[in-house]
Motif scaffolding. Sequence first.
Motif, PDB file in Angstrom:
ATOM      1  N   UNK A 217     -20.708   3.337  13.748  1.00  0.00           N
ATOM      2  CA  UNK A 217     -20.260   2.209  14.568  1.00  0.00           C
ATOM      3  C   UNK A 217     -21.363   1.605  15.436  1.00  0.00           C
ATOM      4  N   UNK A 218     -22.264   2.433  15.945  1.00  0.00           N
ATOM      5  CA  UNK A 218     -23.170   1.997  17.019  1.00  0.00           C
ATOM      6  C   UNK A 218     -24.576   1.680  16.514  1.00  0.00           C
ATOM      7  N   UNK A 219     -25.262   0.838  17.289  1.00  0.00           N
ATOM      8  CA  UNK A 219     -26.694   0.601  17.064  1.00  0.00           C
ATOM      9  C   UNK A 219     -27.459   1.820  17.560  1.00  0.00           C
ATOM     10  N   UNK A 220     -28.728   1.897  17.216  1.00  0.00           N
ATOM     11  CA  UNK A 220     -29.551   3.032  17.649  1.00  0.00           C
ATOM     12  C   UNK A 220     -29.579   3.169  19.176  1.00  0.00           C
ATOM     13  N   UNK A 259     -28.560  14.662  17.596  1.00  0.00           N
ATOM     14  CA  UNK A 259     -29.888  14.059  17.424  1.00  0.00           C
ATOM     15  C   UNK A 259     -30.573  14.484  16.116  1.00  0.00           C
ATOM     16  N   UNK A 260     -30.759  15.784  15.938  1.00  0.00           N
ATOM     17  CA  UNK A 260     -31.530  16.249  14.776  1.00  0.00           C
ATOM     18  C   UNK A 260     -30.892  15.827  13.457  1.00  0.00           C
ATOM     19  N   UNK A 261     -29.552  15.952  13.362  1.00  0.00           N
ATOM     20  CA  UNK A 261     -28.857  15.654  12.102  1.00  0.00           C
ATOM     21  C   UNK A 261     -29.048  14.206  11.665  1.00  0.00           C
ATOM     22  N   UNK A 262     -29.046  13.286  12.634  1.00  0.00           N
ATOM     23  CA  UNK A 262     -29.066  11.856  12.290  1.00  0.00           C
ATOM     24  C   UNK A 262     -30.380  11.167  12.678  1.00  0.00           C
ATOM     25  N   UNK A 263     -31.433  11.949  12.927  1.00  0.00           N
ATOM     26  CA  UNK A 263     -32.682  11.337  13.415  1.00  0.00           C
ATOM     27  C   UNK A 263     -33.209  10.268  12.453  1.00  0.00           C
ATOM     28  N   UNK A 264     -33.311  10.621  11.184  1.00  0.00           N
ATOM     29  CA  UNK A 264     -33.878   9.681  10.205  1.00  0.00           C
ATOM     30  C   UNK A 264     -33.047   8.405  10.132  1.00  0.00           C
ATOM     31  N   UNK A 265     -31.733   8.533  10.061  1.00  0.00           N
ATOM     32  CA  UNK A 265     -30.860   7.356   9.981  1.00  0.00           C
ATOM     33  C   UNK A 265     -30.973   6.495  11.243  1.00  0.00           C
ATOM     34  N   UNK A 266     -31.050   7.165  12.395  1.00  0.00           N
ATOM     35  CA  UNK A 266     -31.152   6.420  13.656  1.00  0.00           C
ATOM     36  C   UNK A 266     -32.458   5.631  13.729  1.00  0.00           C
ATOM     37  N   UNK A 267     -33.560   6.327  13.451  1.00  0.00           N
ATOM     38  CA  UNK A 267     -34.873   5.686  13.591  1.00  0.00           C
ATOM     39  C   UNK A 267     -35.076   4.570  12.574  1.00  0.00           C
ATOM     40  N   UNK A 268     -34.397   4.652  11.443  1.00  0.00           N
ATOM     41  CA  UNK A 268     -34.603   3.660  10.388  1.00  0.00           C
ATOM     42  C   UNK A 268     -33.482   2.640  10.300  1.00  0.00           C
ATOM     43  N   UNK A 269     -32.587   2.601  11.293  1.00  0.00           N
ATOM     44  CA  UNK A 269     -31.520   1.585  11.279  1.00  0.00           C
ATOM     45  C   UNK A 269     -32.149   0.196  11.185  1.00  0.00           C
ATOM     46  N   UNK A 270     -31.600  -0.639  10.345  1.00  0.00           N
ATOM     47  CA  UNK A 270     -32.270  -1.882   9.959  1.00  0.00           C
ATOM     48  C   UNK A 270     -32.573  -2.812  11.130  1.00  0.00           C
ATOM     49  N   UNK A 271     -31.592  -3.076  11.954  1.00  0.00           N
ATOM     50  CA  UNK A 271     -31.791  -4.075  13.014  1.00  0.00           C
ATOM     51  C   UNK A 271     -31.934  -3.464  14.404  1.00  0.00           C
ATOM     52  N   UNK A 273     -33.361   0.094  14.750  1.00  0.00           N
ATOM     53  CA  UNK A 273     -34.136   1.331  14.694  1.00  0.00           C
ATOM     54  C   UNK A 273     -35.402   1.246  15.525  1.00  0.00           C
ATOM     55  N   UNK A 274     -36.229   2.279  15.409  1.00  0.00           N
ATOM     56  CA  UNK A 274     -37.434   2.370  16.241  1.00  0.00           C
ATOM     57  C   UNK A 274     -38.380   1.193  15.999  1.00  0.00           C
ATOM     58  N   UNK A 275     -38.530   0.791  14.736  1.00  0.00           N
ATOM     59  CA  UNK A 275     -39.423  -0.338  14.420  1.00  0.00           C
ATOM     60  C   UNK A 275     -38.919  -1.614  15.085  1.00  0.00           C
ATOM     61  N   UNK A 276     -37.584  -1.823  15.083  1.00  0.00           N
ATOM     62  CA  UNK A 276     -37.010  -3.015  15.719  1.00  0.00           C
ATOM     63  C   UNK A 276     -37.203  -2.961  17.234  1.00  0.00           C
ATOM     64  N   UNK A 277     -37.094  -1.781  17.820  1.00  0.00           N
ATOM     65  CA  UNK A 277     -37.293  -1.631  19.274  1.00  0.00           C
ATOM     66  C   UNK A 277     -38.736  -1.963  19.648  1.00  0.00           C
ATOM     67  N   UNK A 278     -39.676  -1.523  18.809  1.00  0.00           N
ATOM     68  CA  UNK A 278     -41.093  -1.847  19.054  1.00  0.00           C
ATOM     69  C   UNK A 278     -41.330  -3.346  18.907  1.00  0.00           C
ATOM     70  N   UNK A 289     -35.686   7.045  23.388  1.00  0.00           N
ATOM     71  CA  UNK A 289     -35.969   7.659  22.082  1.00  0.00           C
ATOM     72  C   UNK A 289     -36.918   8.848  22.266  1.00  0.00           C
ATOM     73  N   UNK A 290     -37.979   8.628  23.048  1.00  0.00           N
ATOM     74  CA  UNK A 290     -38.961   9.697  23.282  1.00  0.00           C
ATOM     75  C   UNK A 290     -38.322  10.874  24.019  1.00  0.00           C
ATOM     76  N   UNK A 291     -37.591  10.566  25.101  1.00  0.00           N
ATOM     77  CA  UNK A 291     -36.988  11.636  25.903  1.00  0.00           C
ATOM     78  C   UNK A 291     -36.055  12.510  25.067  1.00  0.00           C
ATOM     79  N   UNK A 292     -35.249  11.872  24.237  1.00  0.00           N
ATOM     80  CA  UNK A 292     -34.246  12.612  23.478  1.00  0.00           C
ATOM     81  C   UNK A 292     -34.855  13.382  22.314  1.00  0.00           C
ATOM     82  N   UNK A 293     -35.715  12.728  21.546  1.00  0.00           N
ATOM     83  CA  UNK A 293     -36.241  13.413  20.369  1.00  0.00           C
ATOM     84  C   UNK A 293     -37.335  14.415  20.712  1.00  0.00           C
ATOM     85  N   UNK A 294     -37.817  14.372  21.944  1.00  0.00           N
ATOM     86  CA  UNK A 294     -38.742  15.414  22.392  1.00  0.00           C
ATOM     87  C   UNK A 294     -38.014  16.755  22.489  1.00  0.00           C
TER      88      UNK A 294
END
Length: 778
Positions: A217-220, A259-271, A273-278, A289-294
């Motif tokens: 349902x949610x965005x990253x 976090x760990x289970x869905x990390x790849x899906x979260x970071x690569x969400x199309x609109x 994800x991490x690339x879109x945030x950058x 993102x950094x605080x949580x995945x650390x």
Amino acid sequence: MMNDRKVINLEEGWDFMQKGIVKLRGILEKEQGEDAFTPQEYMNLYTTIYNMCTQKPPHDFSQQLYERYREAFNEYIASVVLPALNEKSGEFMLKELVRRWDDHKVMVRWLSRFFNYLDRYYIQRHNLAQLKDVGSLCFRDLVYAKLKNTAKDAVLALVDKERDGEQVDRALIKNALGIFVEMGMGGMEAYETDFEAFLLTDTAKHYKRKASLWIEEDSCPAYLIKAEQCLGREKERVGHYLHASSEAKLLKEVEREVLATYETRLLEKEHSGCAALLRDDKTEDLARVFRLFKRVPSGLPPVADIFKKHIEREGLALVKRADETAASKKEAKAGKKDGGAESAATDGATTSSTPDARKKSAGSNAGDASAGSAEQLFVRDVIALHDVYVAYVKTCFADDSLFHRALKEACEVFCNKIIAGSTSAELMATFCDKLLKKGGSERLSDEAVEETLEKVVRLLAYVSDKDLFGEFYRKKLSKRLLFDQSANDDHERSILAKLKHQCGAQFTSKMEGMVTDLQLARDTQQSFDAWLAIDDARRPEVDLSVTVLTTGFWPTYKFTELALPAEMVKCVETFKTFYEERTKHRKLTWIYALGTLTVKGSFKTKPIEMHISPFQASCLLLFNKEDTLSYKEIAERLNLPDEDVRRTLHSLACSKYKILKKSPEGRVIADTDSFSYNENFTDRARRIKVPVPPVEDRKKVLQDVDNDRRYAIDAAIVRTMKSRKTLAHQKLVLEVVQQLSKGFKPDFKIIKKRIEDLVTREFLERDKEDPTVFNYLA
């Protein structure tokens, strides 16, 4: 007196103690009429136990009293406590359990006081459990063992309710869990085995269910906000009622499921994800993102990889844009040349130009200037890009070394690309030159210049060909120093200090030598002026200023023989006399190509002062005696190479200032051309600078660098082999690369060639048994 004391029988004494126990039970059950023990009642009960324990055998009833102490608890639990607990369930049962445990602790406290004499002597002599522990063990064996699962389920149900947003009695949960802890009798086994293990399983199931809904349902960013809130609430939960030792385990379960289970899906969400945030500069979300995945094992490397690829893409886009701008500039220049012939024909027929036409022309020149600074703009853009992502590493990624490395690796990719035929090293050297030169294209305050230089030097860390930057920078520095083009000496010293810190003392030694050399040259000039002042007969007709340089520090300049006019010969001889008086065993080599002269030209309209080179001056002075000279005559009298003669004549007859007239007209110098003095030449200014077409010295710089690299590779190979004596080819190559990587990135093929060359020159030899191994020859 002791012998006169009446003997108390077991049953008689116990009947008396039983009355005290019944009263205590009445107090605990809050029966009417039961008041607290008076001091006298307490002393009577204590004294009874004391007397029964101190009687001589067989009337010492210590063992029997110890057993009956236990039975008193067991009987109370079986008759009162368990029935009360069995009547209730869920939260009500928990409340009753907490109450009964509190009552039990009161009962233990009072009875252990009454039976205290047992603790002091009998228990210690027989190594038995203390009275307080006996009371707790009774509760553990009869109540806790039976109800621990029910109590655990009730607590977990309340925790689930709270997780779903309902209000619960946190104090009740805390007190109930206190029983699990206390049942461990000083250890945490009971709490961990009977409650915590189930809590962790329940927590994992709860968040697995939640996360599976959120990820759909949610965005990253929205997902991570929920994840952070959940972690915060679980941490609060530990503070409110769970044991502190559960915190790390509980949060680990949440982190794994959310976090760990869905990390790849979260970071690569199309609109989102991490690339879109950058891309969208969402610094707050990136920090989250950094605080949580650390918190997740191996959670940061995927984030750092996305960060690296994003910077790489941005940098390569700058490279592509710079290439396209340079290509369009080249096309525009070619088109302008084609259009130049047509405009020249119309110019000849036009006798005046309108203000509008002049404005348009100026505008086009400005356009050319901006196009000419495309490479300059590229360096500016790279600096800006680097600033942005350095700030990201600092603010969003807490200066983490993983992200510093990602930034470094990404910058190394595009900072080592060829842009419009030039390396980044060359572009950075040119950028610094324009920044430090008088009248450069950069209009900045001193603080801004200092800051920009700092950033360029920081970028240099990513450039593999640092030696190439050093050579280009040294070439440009020499021109700034020799032609007095440095805008600020402090900036020159500052960047040398920065380069020294970044690349080492050897990198800047020649550049620092140049700066020092120039100061010594000024001192030499002052001494020369003083020497001339002593005797006016020494003074030549022409004012002379000479800059004496040390060959080792400065770039290699081409020495060109020039047949000097008599006036200039006198100057050279005068300085030579002075210098030989001062120094011995030093040879002066005159580099006329770097000199400048001021010559006064007498034209029909007005006299004009011309700033020109010695080549140009020698050529013009020939026309004081001759009206017209052929190309061959000029070349013969100047005694210059053909290339220099053509460049000199082109600057005087075919460029902006046509001081000489060429016959026939045209822009190409031919052997059959003749030249004459243009007495009609004029200009609005009374002083003009006649430029000479620049010599393409880029190839020479590249060639010098290649030569220096060969020497550096040879030295590294010999140095390594001298210390190792024997080394395999692969290891030798790797060691040489490691030694030289600070200055440049050597090509493996070139290293191989240099090894072969050193074998030929008998510095090394191949091992007779293994040809892949080399031996050092002393």
